[in-house]
Design an enzyme around this catalytic site. Structure first.
Site, PDB file in Angstrom:
ATOM      1  N   SER A  73     -12.879  -9.711  36.345  1.00 17.43           N
ATOM      2  CA  SER A  73     -13.161  -8.594  35.705  1.00 17.43           C
ATOM      3  C   SER A  73     -12.909  -9.414  34.156  1.00 17.43           C
ATOM      4  CB  SER A  73     -12.604  -7.345  35.896  1.00 17.43           C
ATOM      5  OG  SER A  73     -11.271  -7.398  35.617  1.00 17.43           O
ATOM      6  N   THR A 112      -9.104  -4.786  38.030  1.00 16.05           N
ATOM      7  CA  THR A 112      -8.470  -4.208  37.195  1.00 16.05           C
ATOM      8  C   THR A 112      -7.833  -4.793  35.709  1.00 16.05           C
ATOM      9  OG1 THR A 112      -6.247  -5.285  38.056  1.00 16.05           O
ATOM     10  CG2 THR A 112      -6.550  -3.241  38.976  1.00 16.05           C
ATOM     11  N   ASP A 113      -8.159  -5.995  35.445  1.00 16.11           N
ATOM     12  CA  ASP A 113      -7.439  -5.828  34.247  1.00 16.11           C
ATOM     13  C   ASP A 113      -9.001  -5.164  32.898  1.00 16.11           C
ATOM     14  OD1 ASP A 113      -6.187  -7.672  35.060  1.00 16.11           O
ATOM     15  OD2 ASP A 113      -6.468  -9.549  35.059  1.00 16.11           O
ATOM     16  N   THR A 144      -9.462  -8.835  41.896  1.00 16.84           N
ATOM     17  CA  THR A 144      -8.652  -9.137  42.777  1.00 16.84           C
ATOM     18  C   THR A 144      -8.771  -8.322  44.556  1.00 16.84           C
ATOM     19  OG1 THR A 144      -6.767  -9.157  41.548  1.00 16.84           O
ATOM     20  CG2 THR A 144      -5.860  -8.785  44.230  1.00 16.84           C
TER      21      THR A 144
HETATM   22  N1  ASP Z   1      -7.743 -10.757  36.999  1.00 14.67           N
HETATM   23  C1  ASP Z   1      -8.206  -9.445  37.934  1.00 14.67           C
HETATM   24  C2  ASP Z   1      -9.433  -9.402  37.593  1.00 14.67           C
HETATM   25  O1  ASP Z   1      -9.526  -8.241  36.600  1.00 14.67           O
HETATM   26  C3  ASP Z   1      -6.899  -8.969  38.343  1.00 14.67           C
HETATM   27  C4  ASP Z   1      -7.205  -7.551  39.254  1.00 14.67           C
HETATM   28  O2  ASP Z   1      -8.235  -7.684  39.696  1.00 14.67           O
HETATM   29  O3  ASP Z   1      -6.161  -6.975  39.332  1.00 14.67           O
HETATM   30  O4  ASP Z   1     -10.083  -9.225  38.384  1.00 14.67           O
END
Ligand code: ASP
Length: 333
Positions: free
Chosen positions: A54, A85-86, A12
């Site tokens: 991710s 973050t995932d 993100t």
């Molecule tokens: N879907 C995103 C990822 O994990 C979510 C994030 O980065 O907060 O790449």
């Protein structure tokens, strides 16, 4: 000024809206240019290693990231890895096994909102990550998010939307970051000697979350496809036995093939203790049946992936699994 390498992998923090939803679009240079204050903190080189959500991160990518750190290890004082973050907690755990005994900080960070968002947490997290990466008292793999420094093996994403997305599970945070300063909660011993880099992972590890009444036939179905199993059991840990359908028979089949099974718990805190109840104790003595104790599922899974290429011997697997790495395993003695 310290020399820090930014390794950008997407997430993100690097995302922009597209017709099909948010997707990583920004490169490492774009991200850095959003936080001009970094120029006064350290010298930064940037490398665009991946640019993915991710959700699509896989063990091969973890090896690529570890290899990138290895290639650049002696050129830099610390590393910042921007990441979605995932699955960041899985990557943090995997890197904790792939890169051991590092006297340099290797810091993962990301954000809940894109760095171009007005209300973003990205700029603060990025600045904090570099602050941690050039700190003399932080070592090894860690995750920096929302002002917290979390050991790589203890992190878990516990909130999908809030800025305090990560928790340190059953272990204190290593440090706190406030207004550009670091408060160390835990003074780590500086690792002596050289770092150890590992180059293999076996991705054939499955996680099975038990539900009441589950048919143990599922364990037989999984056996040909996987080399290790993590069972997220109930409470402190046990394996069900219903009439004619005993999980123990299936566990014996895994054991006979020399494949380890780690019993953990689906309860978020305090870990397993499979000796407490009969339903757990009867599995304990089966060769290859291990328990996670206070290890997170992320760590149990990635530790198995790291161990499996090293040995097929169940006793050696057990020995390696129960040898603590980077605060992953805490046991009552
Ligand atoms: N879907 C995103 C990822 O994990 C979510 C994030 O980065 O907060 O790449």
């Amino acid at each position: 000024m310290k020399n820090i390498l930014l390794i950008a992998t997407g997430g993100t923090i690097a995302s922009r809206p597209t017709d099909g939803g948010l997707a990583p679009q920004l490169c490492a240079g774009d991200i850095l240019s959003c936080v001009p204050a970094l120029a006064g903190l350290c010298h930064i080189d940037a490398l665009q290693l991946l640019n993915i959500d991710s959700t699509n991160m896989a063990p091969d990518n973890w090896l690529t990231i570890a290899d990138c750190v290895k290639e650049n290890y002696f050129r830099y004082d610390g590393f910042v890895i921007t990441h979605g973050t995932d699955t960041m907690a899985y990557t943090a755990s995997a890197l904790s096994y792939l890169i051991q005994n590092s006297a340099k900080p290797i810091v993962l960070t990301g954000s809940q909102k894109s760095i171009y968002d007005q209300e973003t947490d990205a700029r603060r997290n990025l600045y904090d990550a570099f602050l941690a990466a050039q700190d003399d008292a932080l070592f090894g793999v860690m995750l920096v998010f929302d002002g917290r420094v979390i050991s790589g093996t203890r992190a878990r994403k516990t909130r999908t939307k809030s800025m305090n997305a990560f928790s340190s599970i059953d272990y204190p945070e290593l440090a706190l970051l406030r207004e550009g300063r670091i408060l160390h909660y835990i003074r780590q011993q500086r690792p002596a000697g050289l770092p150890a880099f590992y180059e293999k992972l076996n991705p054939r590890v499955f996680v099975l979350r038990l539900i009441p009444g589950m048919n143990p036939a599922v364990l037989h179905l999984l056996l040909p496809e996987f080399d290790a199993l993590v069972i997220e059991s109930f409470g402190v840990g046990g394996l069900p036995c219903y009439e004619q359908k005993d999980f123990l028979d299936a566990v014996h089949a895994w054991s006979a093939e020399g494949k380890p099974i780690v019993i953990t718990t689906q309860v978020p805190h305090e870990g397993s203790d499979i000796g407490v109840y009969q339903v757990g104790a009867r599995a304990k003595s089966i060769p290859g049946v291990l328990q996670a104790h206070t290890m997170t599922v992320e760590s149990a899974v990635t530790k198995l992936m790291w161990i499996l290429p090293q040995t097929k011997n169940l006793e050696r697997i057990e020995q390696l699994f129960y040898t603590p790495v980077a605060h992953d395993l805490l046991k009552f003695e």
